[in-house]
Structure formats: structure tokens, C-alpha cells
Design an enzyme around this catalytic site. Structure first.
Site: not given
Ligand code: SAJ
Length: 433
Positions: A270
Site C-alpha cells: 500500500c
Molecule cells: N515504516 C517505516 N517507518 C515508520 C512506519 C513504517 O519505515 O515509521 C515502513 C514499514 O517498515 C513498512 C512500510 O513503511 O515497510 C509500511 O508500513 P505500515 O506501518 O504503513 O504498514 P502497512 O503498509 O502494512 O499498513 C498500512 C496501514 N498501517 C498503519 O496505518 C500503521 C495503513 O496505513 C493502511 O491501512 C494499510 O497500510 C493499507 O492497506 O493501506
């Protein structure tokens, strides 16, 4: 009986199209509320696992699936003809980017074609797949109205973004507010009645375009803030400041700040992708979404930055990448899950292999990887294995790793997730972002 009545007394037949990390939990949720649910997927393996009371999604417990299948409340099929007999359906198919990083809505279009063939008065269609504003209104609505049926009169059409956070045990479908935007007030009313059966809070907005934009705003917010904190890591490196100490102290601000963490890059299906749906749409309207493009540049430069840290670490023991044995800890795109899609760890492995390193990986959730035509299998993290390496790289900070053992036995460590620092494990042999 009219559709709202059928929904309210849970007599409506429901179809969920696309049984991935969004559709399968959604199907289970509706079935567990007493609805008769048919999941549709083109992947026969998924269909078979579900019909045999199993689960391929870590967040879906087979214990929850089994009674529903046995009670005849949940079934799966590859056959779209079931749509002739359903009252309401959610479309949860993938919306990837194609090779040129442009939106690929082919899965939405093929699902819509199947729906169109069976569209009849009284049906509710909700698109959940993340897509650019106007998809529901300008792509799906006209397709369905070619049948002569009218949205809001004969059938109901809405957009409601998924908000599944894989691995999140606190926020589930039930307690995560559900945004809904629709083509007409009648469509909104029907979609709200539908989702109110399984979520505590529905958040209606004035149009499907608005709902599509809400989702893209949410994920662009994350991508841009992650890029910002990644750039802060690069700045701290130049300044000789510990970025993790900066982040931890900044997080002490109780208002007006939200902690994000630097890392090896942006993974998942995403966050790295959705913002490009938005920038692509805006480009077609002659608007250049600068933040999105810049965030993409910074986030996708992080794997190479991690590799530069590995080169520094090996350099400090007078070694080059070529001829060194390097173990990558964690290849999933974030901790404690098994999904490697768009994982930046894969880029780190690829880059190190191309530099001639002997690259191993250890990930308790991922058994094997196919990289540069090589099959790598996940190694058991033992003291002997750690001792046999010249450098370890933490790209995914799975909770289950024995960081203390690794620190005791490692020669050099590059920690891209502050996995050691956050556990109070400090050493000169650790190089952090
Ligand atoms: N990441 C970082 N630093 C951060 C947070 C995340 O480097 O501070 C990286 C993670 O390691 C990962 C990527 O970003 O590689 C995405 O992480 P994520 O926590 O956004 O996780 P996703 O993609 O599994 O889920 C997200 C959902 N997460 C959160 O809201 C915490 C949400 O944004 C959406 O519901 C989902 O994507 C979606 O399906 O759109």
C-alpha cells in the site's frame, strides 16, 4: 423484501470479490455476523483452503473459519456466476502499479465486467480497493449503467476504503471506523446499512471521489512522513548525531508531533504504491504532486544507503563486500509478519549479491527467497552461524530474534531498525542508520 430490510435482518446474500488480506477477513466478519457469504477469487488454492476450513492470512484464525464453513455461512469459489444470486458485494482486488509505475486497475475492471454480466435491480456494489479519485464514478458507474440500470435507483454503488493494518491486534475491522462515499444519497444509505452490520462506526462523506481521496491522503501522509524521517536520518549521519536519540526525545512532545522511524525503505502493498495513484491522477490534470514524488525518491534510496553502511562496517575490519559472508536478519516488509511484497530488504539482498557478497538471510516467517536467479532459504539463527559471518544486517526487527545472542557472537552489525538500541544493547560493532 427491500435490500435494507434484508441487510438489517442479515438475510442478504453477500459476495466478497478478492480473498486477500482485505477480502478474506471481511468475508469472515460478515459470515460471523450471520450472513451467508460467498468469497470469490481467481486463485483456486485460496478457494480450496477456505472450503477446507483453513486460512492463509496470519490475521485470520482457522478456528474462526471452520465453524462458519461447516455451518454453510462461508464458502469460496472461482465461479463469478454466483453474483446472479447475491444482494450485496465488496470488491477487494489488488491495485498494483505496472512496470512504468502507473496504476494498474485491470483487476478492478475484470471484476466489474463479471459483475456487470449479472447486475440486476436491488444489488449493492462497494469498491474497497485503493484507487485514484473518480474510479468509482467515472469508471465503474458508467460500466454498470450500460446495462440500462441506474445507480441510486436500480442498483447502489459506493466506495469504502479498506483500513487493514496486517498484524495489528488492537485495531480490527470491527473497531476501525469505515469511511463511505457513494454516487447518490440512496447508494450511501444502502452502503452505510451494509457496513453498519460489522463496524462500530461508519463515516459517511459526500461522494465516492472524496472517499477515494481520504484513503490516498491517509497513505500519502505515511509515505511522506516516513520519507521525512528517513531524510532526517541522512542529515543526522552528516551531522554525526544519533537519529534514534533525536526521534526518541522528539516523541516526548505530547502534542503536535507523531513519531515515525527511519528504516531500510518502504515496503508493503500500500504505502509505496498508493501515493503514486494520486500523483498519476494529478499528472493527468497537469498538477505535479511534488511531495509524493520526492518521498518516493527518498524512500527508494534507503536500501542503497543501508548497503553503504554495510560497506563501512566491512571496511572497518578491512574487508570488502566481495568475499564476505553477510547475513540479512528479516526480509518481510515490516516486523512480525510474513509478507515480503515490496520489502526493501529484498533490495538490500540484491544489491549486496551484485557486489559479490555471499548473502544469507534469516526470517522465521519467510522460508525462501528467489533472488537474482538464486534460491535462498531462511537460515536458523544460531551462535555458530552468527560467528561464521563477517557482518549482519537487521532489515526487519522481528520480535522473536535473539538480539543478545547475535550481539555476543557477531563481528559487525548494521542495524537499520534500531533493534539493538531500542533493547538497550550497545556496542562498537553496531553501526546504526
Ligand atoms: N515504516 C517505516 N517507518 C515508520 C512506519 C513504517 O519505515 O515509521 C515502513 C514499514 O517498515 C513498512 C512500510 O513503511 O515497510 C509500511 O508500513 P505500515 O506501518 O504503513 O504498514 P502497512 O503498509 O502494512 O499498513 C498500512 C496501514 N498501517 C498503519 O496505518 C500503521 C495503513 O496505513 C493502511 O491501512 C494499510 O497500510 C493499507 O492497506 O493501506
Amino acid at each position: 423484501m427491500d435490500l435494507i430490510k434484508k441487510i438489517e435482518n442479515r438475510r442478504a446474500e453477500i459476495a466478497i470479490i478478492g480473498l486477500g488480506y482485505v477480502g478474506f477477513p471481511l468475508a469472515v466478519e460478515f459470515a460471523s455476523k450471520g450472513f451467508s457469504v460467498t468469497g470469490i477469487d481467481i486463485d483456486e488454492v485460496k478457494v480450496k483452503v477456505i472450503n477446507h476450513c483453513g486460512s492463509y492470512i496470519p490475521d485470520v484464525d482457522p478456528e474462526d473459519v471452520s465453524p462458519l464453513v461447516k455451518a454453510g455461512k462461508l464458502r469460496a469459489t472461482t465461479d463469478f456466476s454466483v453474483l446472479s444470486d447475491v444482494d450485496a458485494m465488496s470488491i477487494c482486488v489488488p491495485t498494483p502499479l505496472n512496470k512504468t509505475k502507473n496504476p494498474d486497475v485491470s483487476f478492478i475492471l475484470s471484476a466489474s465486467e463479471e459483475i456487470k454480466k449479472r447486475l440486476h435491480p436491488g444489488q449493492l456494489l462497494v469498491l474497497e480497493s485503493t484507487t485514484y479519485p473518480s474510479t468509482t464514478e467515472e469508471l465503474i458507474r458508467p460500466m454498470m449503467e450500460e446495462t440500462g440500470l441506474k445507480a441510486g435507483k436500480d442498483f447502489y454503488l459506493a466506495f469504502s476504503p479498506e483500513r487493514v493494518d496486517p498484524g495489528n491486534k488492537v485495531y480490527t475491522i470491527r473497531n476501525t471506523p469505515k469511511v463511505i462515499g457513494a454516487c447518490t444519497p440512496e447508494c450511501l444509505k444502502h452502503a452505510a446499512a451494509y457496513y453498519s452490520q460489522i463496524v462500530e462506526k461508519v463515516v459517511p462523506v459526500s461522494s465516492s471521489d472524496t472517499a477515494e481521496m481520504v484513503k490516498l491522503m491517509e497513505n500519502t501522509f505515511r509515505a511522506v512522513n516516513i520519507a521525512l524521517v528517513n531524510e532526517v536520518a541522512l542529515m543526522c549521519d552528516v551531522l554525526g548525531i544519533n537519529v534514534w536519540e533525536v526521534i526518541e526525545a522528539a516523541a516526548s512532545k505530547p502534542f503536535g508531533y507523531m513519531p515515525f522511524k527511519p528504516g531500510p525503505g518502504l515496503g508493503g502493498h500500500c504505502i509505496p504504491i498508493d501515493p503514486h495513484y494520486l500523483s498519476w491522477k494529478l499528472k493527468s490534470l497537469n498538477y505535479y504532486a511534488r511531495f509524493i514524488e520526492l518521498a518516493g525518491e527518498i524512500n527508494s534510496s534507503m536500501p542503497a544507503y543501508v548497503v553503504r553502511k554495510v560497506i563501512d562496517a566491512l571496511n572497518s575490519i578491512e574487508r570488502s563486500v566481495k568475499g564476505s559472508r553477510i547475513l540479512v536478519m528479516g526480509v518481510a516488509y515490516k516486523k512480525d509478519i510474513d509478507d515480503v511484497r515490496e520489502s526493501p530488504a529484498l533490495d538490500v539482498v540484491k544489491l549486496l549479491q551484485l557486489k559479490g557478497g555471499e548473502i544469507l538471510f534469516s526470517d522465521p516467517f519467510v522460508q525462501e527467497l528467489k533472488m537474482n536467479d538464486k534460491i535462498l532459504t531462511s537460515q536458523q539463527l544460531t551462535p555458530d552461524l552468527v560467528r561464521s559471518t563477517h557482518c549482519l544486517v537487521v532489515t526487519t526487527d522481528h520480535t522473536v530474534f535473539d538480539y543478545r545472542m547475535v550481539l555476543e557472537n557477531a563481528t559487525m552489525i548494521v542495524d537499520a531498525r534500531n533493534a539493538f538500541g531500542s533493547r538497550g544493547l550497545k556496542s562498537d560493532k553496531i553501526i546504526h542508520l
